[in-house]
Design a protein around this motif. Sequence first.
Motif, PDB file in Angstrom:
ATOM      1  N   ASP A   7      12.028  23.525 -15.039  1.00  0.00           N
ATOM      2  CA  ASP A   7      10.729  24.536 -14.838  1.00  0.00           C
ATOM      3  C   ASP A   7      11.203  25.903 -15.526  1.00  0.00           C
ATOM      4  O   ASP A   7      11.986  26.697 -14.923  1.00  0.00           O
ATOM      5  CB  ASP A   7      10.324  24.694 -13.507  1.00  0.00           C
ATOM      6  N   PRO A   8      10.406  26.178 -16.595  1.00  0.00           N
ATOM      7  CA  PRO A   8      10.771  27.535 -17.171  1.00  0.00           C
ATOM      8  C   PRO A   8      10.754  28.620 -16.438  1.00  0.00           C
ATOM      9  O   PRO A   8      11.523  29.400 -16.568  1.00  0.00           O
ATOM     10  CB  PRO A   8       9.680  27.817 -18.229  1.00  0.00           C
ATOM     11  N   GLY A   9       9.925  28.796 -15.317  1.00  0.00           N
ATOM     12  CA  GLY A   9       9.946  29.621 -14.662  1.00  0.00           C
ATOM     13  C   GLY A   9      11.234  29.865 -13.656  1.00  0.00           C
ATOM     14  O   GLY A   9      11.522  31.117 -12.880  1.00  0.00           O
ATOM     15  N   LYS A  10      12.005  28.909 -13.525  1.00  0.00           N
ATOM     16  CA  LYS A  10      13.144  28.783 -12.861  1.00  0.00           C
ATOM     17  C   LYS A  10      14.396  29.266 -13.386  1.00  0.00           C
ATOM     18  O   LYS A  10      15.223  29.740 -12.935  1.00  0.00           O
ATOM     19  CB  LYS A  10      13.584  27.473 -12.349  1.00  0.00           C
ATOM     20  N   MET A  11      14.347  29.347 -14.712  1.00  0.00           N
ATOM     21  CA  MET A  11      15.303  29.725 -15.779  1.00  0.00           C
ATOM     22  C   MET A  11      16.039  31.061 -15.529  1.00  0.00           C
ATOM     23  O   MET A  11      17.084  31.140 -15.440  1.00  0.00           O
ATOM     24  CB  MET A  11      15.025  29.591 -17.237  1.00  0.00           C
ATOM     25  N   PRO A  12      15.167  32.087 -15.287  1.00  0.00           N
ATOM     26  CA  PRO A  12      15.815  33.340 -15.162  1.00  0.00           C
ATOM     27  C   PRO A  12      16.631  33.451 -13.887  1.00  0.00           C
ATOM     28  O   PRO A  12      17.526  34.110 -13.848  1.00  0.00           O
ATOM     29  CB  PRO A  12      14.665  34.329 -15.162  1.00  0.00           C
ATOM     30  N   ASP A  13      16.097  33.029 -12.715  1.00  0.00           N
ATOM     31  CA  ASP A  13      16.763  32.841 -11.721  1.00  0.00           C
ATOM     32  C   ASP A  13      18.226  32.148 -11.835  1.00  0.00           C
ATOM     33  O   ASP A  13      19.300  32.420 -11.244  1.00  0.00           O
ATOM     34  CB  ASP A  13      16.118  32.277 -10.201  1.00  0.00           C
ATOM     35  N   TYR A  14      18.194  31.044 -12.331  1.00  0.00           N
ATOM     36  CA  TYR A  14      19.423  30.173 -12.496  1.00  0.00           C
ATOM     37  C   TYR A  14      20.416  30.947 -13.337  1.00  0.00           C
ATOM     38  O   TYR A  14      21.367  30.906 -13.197  1.00  0.00           O
ATOM     39  CB  TYR A  14      19.086  28.802 -13.287  1.00  0.00           C
ATOM     40  N   TYR A  34       3.180  21.755 -16.271  1.00  0.00           N
ATOM     41  CA  TYR A  34       1.796  21.344 -15.780  1.00  0.00           C
ATOM     42  C   TYR A  34       1.476  21.212 -14.321  1.00  0.00           C
ATOM     43  O   TYR A  34       0.491  20.650 -13.968  1.00  0.00           O
ATOM     44  CB  TYR A  34       1.174  20.364 -16.590  1.00  0.00           C
ATOM     45  N   LYS A  35       2.350  21.313 -13.285  1.00  0.00           N
ATOM     46  CA  LYS A  35       2.528  21.036 -11.941  1.00  0.00           C
ATOM     47  C   LYS A  35       1.602  21.986 -11.610  1.00  0.00           C
ATOM     48  O   LYS A  35       1.111  23.016 -11.457  1.00  0.00           O
ATOM     49  CB  LYS A  35       3.828  21.413 -11.386  1.00  0.00           C
ATOM     50  N   ASN A  36       0.717  21.176 -10.751  1.00  0.00           N
ATOM     51  CA  ASN A  36      -0.698  21.973 -10.318  1.00  0.00           C
ATOM     52  C   ASN A  36      -0.608  23.320  -9.555  1.00  0.00           C
ATOM     53  O   ASN A  36      -1.325  24.236  -9.655  1.00  0.00           O
ATOM     54  CB  ASN A  36      -1.412  20.989  -9.134  1.00  0.00           C
ATOM     55  N   ASN A  37       0.640  23.375  -8.510  1.00  0.00           N
ATOM     56  CA  ASN A  37       0.844  24.715  -7.822  1.00  0.00           C
ATOM     57  C   ASN A  37       1.969  25.429  -8.395  1.00  0.00           C
ATOM     58  O   ASN A  37       2.436  26.621  -7.780  1.00  0.00           O
ATOM     59  CB  ASN A  37       1.252  24.184  -6.364  1.00  0.00           C
ATOM     60  N   ASN A  38       2.001  25.209  -9.762  1.00  0.00           N
ATOM     61  CA  ASN A  38       3.223  26.074 -10.325  1.00  0.00           C
ATOM     62  C   ASN A  38       3.328  25.843 -11.962  1.00  0.00           C
ATOM     63  O   ASN A  38       4.174  25.759 -12.631  1.00  0.00           O
ATOM     64  CB  ASN A  38       4.562  25.646  -9.923  1.00  0.00           C
ATOM     65  N   ARG A  39       2.115  26.225 -12.484  1.00  0.00           N
ATOM     66  CA  ARG A  39       1.551  25.941 -13.938  1.00  0.00           C
ATOM     67  C   ARG A  39       2.197  27.113 -14.719  1.00  0.00           C
ATOM     68  O   ARG A  39       2.395  28.362 -14.517  1.00  0.00           O
ATOM     69  CB  ARG A  39       0.067  25.729 -14.027  1.00  0.00           C
ATOM     70  N   VAL A  40       3.000  26.700 -15.751  1.00  0.00           N
ATOM     71  CA  VAL A  40       3.482  27.670 -16.662  1.00  0.00           C
ATOM     72  C   VAL A  40       3.008  26.956 -18.143  1.00  0.00           C
ATOM     73  O   VAL A  40       3.497  25.853 -18.691  1.00  0.00           O
ATOM     74  CB  VAL A  40       4.993  27.686 -16.980  1.00  0.00           C
ATOM     75  N   ASN A  41       2.598  27.801 -18.979  1.00  0.00           N
ATOM     76  CA  ASN A  41       1.875  27.218 -20.406  1.00  0.00           C
ATOM     77  C   ASN A  41       3.005  27.723 -21.363  1.00  0.00           C
ATOM     78  O   ASN A  41       3.982  28.256 -21.131  1.00  0.00           O
ATOM     79  CB  ASN A  41       0.687  27.595 -20.611  1.00  0.00           C
ATOM     80  N   ARG A  42       3.084  27.235 -22.380  1.00  0.00           N
ATOM     81  CA  ARG A  42       3.899  27.413 -23.343  1.00  0.00           C
ATOM     82  C   ARG A  42       4.062  28.942 -23.629  1.00  0.00           C
ATOM     83  O   ARG A  42       5.401  29.201 -23.834  1.00  0.00           O
ATOM     84  CB  ARG A  42       3.440  26.606 -24.986  1.00  0.00           C
ATOM     85  N   PRO A  43       3.310  29.769 -23.989  1.00  0.00           N
ATOM     86  CA  PRO A  43       3.412  31.125 -24.228  1.00  0.00           C
ATOM     87  C   PRO A  43       4.267  31.778 -22.922  1.00  0.00           C
ATOM     88  O   PRO A  43       5.069  32.651 -23.280  1.00  0.00           O
ATOM     89  CB  PRO A  43       2.076  31.730 -24.460  1.00  0.00           C
ATOM     90  N   GLN A  44       3.902  31.503 -21.851  1.00  0.00           N
ATOM     91  CA  GLN A  44       4.605  31.860 -20.570  1.00  0.00           C
ATOM     92  C   GLN A  44       6.169  31.364 -20.589  1.00  0.00           C
ATOM     93  O   GLN A  44       7.096  32.069 -20.336  1.00  0.00           O
ATOM     94  CB  GLN A  44       4.134  31.518 -19.383  1.00  0.00           C
ATOM     95  N   ALA A  45       6.401  30.214 -21.098  1.00  0.00           N
ATOM     96  CA  ALA A  45       7.691  29.574 -21.248  1.00  0.00           C
ATOM     97  C   ALA A  45       8.361  30.249 -22.213  1.00  0.00           C
ATOM     98  O   ALA A  45       9.676  30.537 -22.029  1.00  0.00           O
ATOM     99  CB  ALA A  45       7.653  28.216 -21.588  1.00  0.00           C
ATOM    100  N   GLU A  46       7.956  30.900 -23.242  1.00  0.00           N
ATOM    101  CA  GLU A  46       8.549  31.386 -24.515  1.00  0.00           C
ATOM    102  C   GLU A  46       9.002  32.757 -23.636  1.00  0.00           C
ATOM    103  O   GLU A  46      10.294  33.285 -23.899  1.00  0.00           O
ATOM    104  CB  GLU A  46       7.862  31.900 -25.591  1.00  0.00           C
ATOM    105  N   ARG A  47       8.240  33.639 -22.773  1.00  0.00           N
ATOM    106  CA  ARG A  47       8.540  34.887 -22.206  1.00  0.00           C
ATOM    107  C   ARG A  47       9.869  34.645 -21.259  1.00  0.00           C
ATOM    108  O   ARG A  47      10.544  35.458 -21.090  1.00  0.00           O
ATOM    109  CB  ARG A  47       7.430  35.261 -21.406  1.00  0.00           C
ATOM    110  N   PHE A  48       9.803  33.343 -20.508  1.00  0.00           N
ATOM    111  CA  PHE A  48      10.930  33.219 -19.665  1.00  0.00           C
ATOM    112  C   PHE A  48      11.966  33.024 -20.408  1.00  0.00           C
ATOM    113  O   PHE A  48      13.257  33.416 -20.025  1.00  0.00           O
ATOM    114  CB  PHE A  48      10.604  31.765 -18.663  1.00  0.00           C
ATOM    115  N   ALA A  49      12.217  32.072 -21.432  1.00  0.00           N
ATOM    116  CA  ALA A  49      13.228  32.122 -22.257  1.00  0.00           C
ATOM    117  C   ALA A  49      13.624  33.345 -23.140  1.00  0.00           C
ATOM    118  O   ALA A  49      14.920  33.563 -22.965  1.00  0.00           O
ATOM    119  CB  ALA A  49      12.917  31.056 -23.562  1.00  0.00           C
ATOM    120  N   ALA A  50      12.758  33.949 -23.272  1.00  0.00           N
ATOM    121  CA  ALA A  50      13.295  35.459 -24.020  1.00  0.00           C
ATOM    122  C   ALA A  50      13.851  36.154 -23.067  1.00  0.00           C
ATOM    123  O   ALA A  50      14.759  37.245 -23.303  1.00  0.00           O
ATOM    124  CB  ALA A  50      11.983  36.001 -24.633  1.00  0.00           C
ATOM    125  N   SER A  51      13.314  36.316 -21.586  1.00  0.00           N
ATOM    126  CA  SER A  51      14.033  37.094 -20.501  1.00  0.00           C
ATOM    127  C   SER A  51      15.492  36.588 -20.388  1.00  0.00           C
ATOM    128  O   SER A  51      16.518  37.654 -20.201  1.00  0.00           O
ATOM    129  CB  SER A  51      13.079  36.970 -19.280  1.00  0.00           C
TER     130      SER A  51
END
Length: 876
Positions: free
Chosen positions: A641-648, A677-694
């Motif tokens: 999940d891209p939202g998990k990458m910064p914490d990892y 696309y998980k219903n309770n934790n959605r991250v779209n591609r532009p948001q995924a880009e931001r996580f990767a960039a962070s």
Amino acid sequence: MRARAAIAMLLLVGAAIVGAAIAVPGIGRMPAAKAEETAEPAAETAKPADATERAEVPMQKAVPGAGLTQAAENEYLVLYFDNDSGGIAVKDKATGAVFRSNPPDALEDPKASDETKQELMSQVSLVYHVNGKEGDAAMNSYAQAMKAEQIEWGKLERGMRIRLTMGREEQRMLLPRQMTAASFERDILERIGDERRKRQTQAFYIRYSRDDLKGANGKELLAKYPILEQEDIYVLKSSVTDRDKRVLESYVKETGYTYEMMEEEYAKIGYEGDDAVFPFFKMTIDYELDGRALAVSLNAGEIEYDRETFSLVSLSLLNYFGAGRTGEDGYILLPDGSGTLIRFNNDGRKTTLLTAGKLYGPDYGLAQNPRGSIRQEFRAPVFGIKRGDSALLAVIEEGAAAAEINGVMGDINHSWNTAYATFTIRNKDWFIAENAFEQAPWILYEKNAFEGRIAMRYFFLAEEEADYVGMAKTYRQYLVDAGALRPVEAGEGTPFYLDTIGAVDTMVRKLGLPVNSKAAVTSFAEAGRMIERLTELGVRHIKLRYTGWYNGGYDHTAPYKLKVERSLGGERGLRRLAELAESVGAQLFPDADFVYVSENRAFDGFSPKRDAIRNLFQKTAYRVRLNPASLEYEGYEWVIDPGKMPDYFRRFSAAYDGLGLDAISLSTLGEGLHANYKNNNRVNRPQAERFAASVLAAAAEKYGSVMADYGNAYIYPYADHILRLPDTDSSYAIADEQVPFLQIALSGYVRYAGEPLNLASELRPAVLRAIEYGSGVYFKLNGGDGSLLKDAKLSAEFQGSPFDDWAETAADVYAEIAGALGEARGRTIENHERLAEGVYRTTFGNGRAVIVNYSDQAYLADGIRVEPLDYAVVGP
């Protein structure tokens, strides 16, 4: 702190202060400092964080037939509003060249149908979906806005603002379905002055009175119209056609009747309404002159429409800006791989109308992924159109992660050759059940729509700059001005990239039973021997990338924790390898994967159900390993999940810092973007880009050097080295020539190499390509037992080759490439040209040029002879 990292961190701090993501030109949007904290997305009706307040400006309607009206001017350009299309035109003052958003004589195009002519005259095309129904529908700004007189414009300080409404702004027809007799006669019939129209209007309604309740259908009427107990009513006949409804609506509007009056009447009689709702999309586009460029922007989240009834699926912007007519000399540039040219379809031989590519690689969250793994991807958010002595280069500044770039051929269904971007607002996916017979696919739409800012910048080039080289150099300067690139340090020679693999799974026997175990393909000690041997053979500037060294090796667990593989030599062995590398002038880049997980264990900080991405059908998504030779799958991996990458990364780097290393490889962060696309934790591609960039920004801040793969543009501010940078295109039948657009743009600022030379189908052409493109030398070699790779079921693409078989050849290749490039390495590519069939010349910033001959015939010109499959160096 490196300059680019410093800039990035300042921007991140600024974002944290204002509490919103901010844009860095040319490299997308930077995440807020606390990007690792994934929050539930706000409701779709809420204003997006990056929406900007627009100051009100005086607006005026388009005046069809008035032609161009000047809106703004600067030292280089003049911007006009086009009253005939609702679009724009830009004049280059130095050359007089005019670039129009729409072909000036599109409505007379003999090849175009009426529908296609409307597309040619549009600046915006969109696709929408009616919620709860099958299929999509389309709109364009000329048919649904310009012809409906729903375009207006006003001047800004440096440009203009255009506001357009596509479709009916009124959600319902102003045509009452039911009214009390008193209201109908007083508010409508009596106000229609023409007797014929009055009779016609009355004829389309049925009058029901209280006397009708006494008949056989009285109970049914009362149940349907309870107001009949108090008053007579008029009801619009169900047989009225849509055409007649539009005529009647025009009569009603002329009386002064309003929607408010209709709503009051409905409330009075208790009518809840089943009126058809019309689609409408209202948006604002800003056009501003900025030096030699035109900046174009709109906020997807500010587009007004009925979101309960409709879903906006995609939007295309300025599809025909700068388009070239069939018959003109020119081509379009697409960022397919290293770059590809598609010449105008002047002879009509090309029959493929559209070539398209999604930016930044695949999205494994989508089950139906249209691009195959063997094709090249679109890595840079750019495209260009060359026409004669002028050219246009477009750069997607914001929204690139949601974009697809399209190339369109003329002489098929119209006369124009063009390129443009389409932005996916809401992804969709489909599924057909196995063994289904004539079953329609099950289609789902993304709930987490892209509602950020779409921003594009168009550069206008002329004469010697008006070609793919000029476009690449313009893009390079744009990135430099944005702070996304910094020059390679003086004195850095040609790098030798050595990629090797550490531990893999193998089967051993313990007490007579087969047991899965970890074994070293290349131990830390063997990697050190490889570096020493190459140094003895004269190889310099070695960059050793080491994969499969932690958390289980090649098939690793999530980077939630860090444990160096004991089978390779443990932490002590890794430190010794780093010290050895430093002693001979080499550099160690251990590779960490924050995108994929191939093994899951208890208490490893990763749960596929919780931490992996899901597709729209709420199933866990995977990446499969495809053997390009056999086209068979060799395994699969979960996608984090891209939202998990910064914490990892935060957890992993805390342990990594204890190893005392000052370089890291983040190979997979430059490969693709994957939505969750998980219903309770959605991250779209532009948001995924931001996580990767962070993650990349944090790595660039912490470590002296960062390496990544493939070259998605959002890594440019952070990566010092890019491996597997595409050096070919996809070889589409429609394409005419592959070009080193990416290499020209990055030369002198990022060190790069293409695919490993030892894995090339033919070594000699691959070596020549590295010389022509100014690339580093890249080999994928292993120093240990190669049979382990076979046991681990890894194809050659993953496993590399035996070091001892290739060491001397690799050293010879390095000497040849380094000698050919000389001091040009680290300098910019200033020109690239085709001299003859299979013969190319690259000119570097210090005046040195290399002529490469791929053909089977010697090349001779200006006293220079280049033998087949050879090269010549010209200049210093």
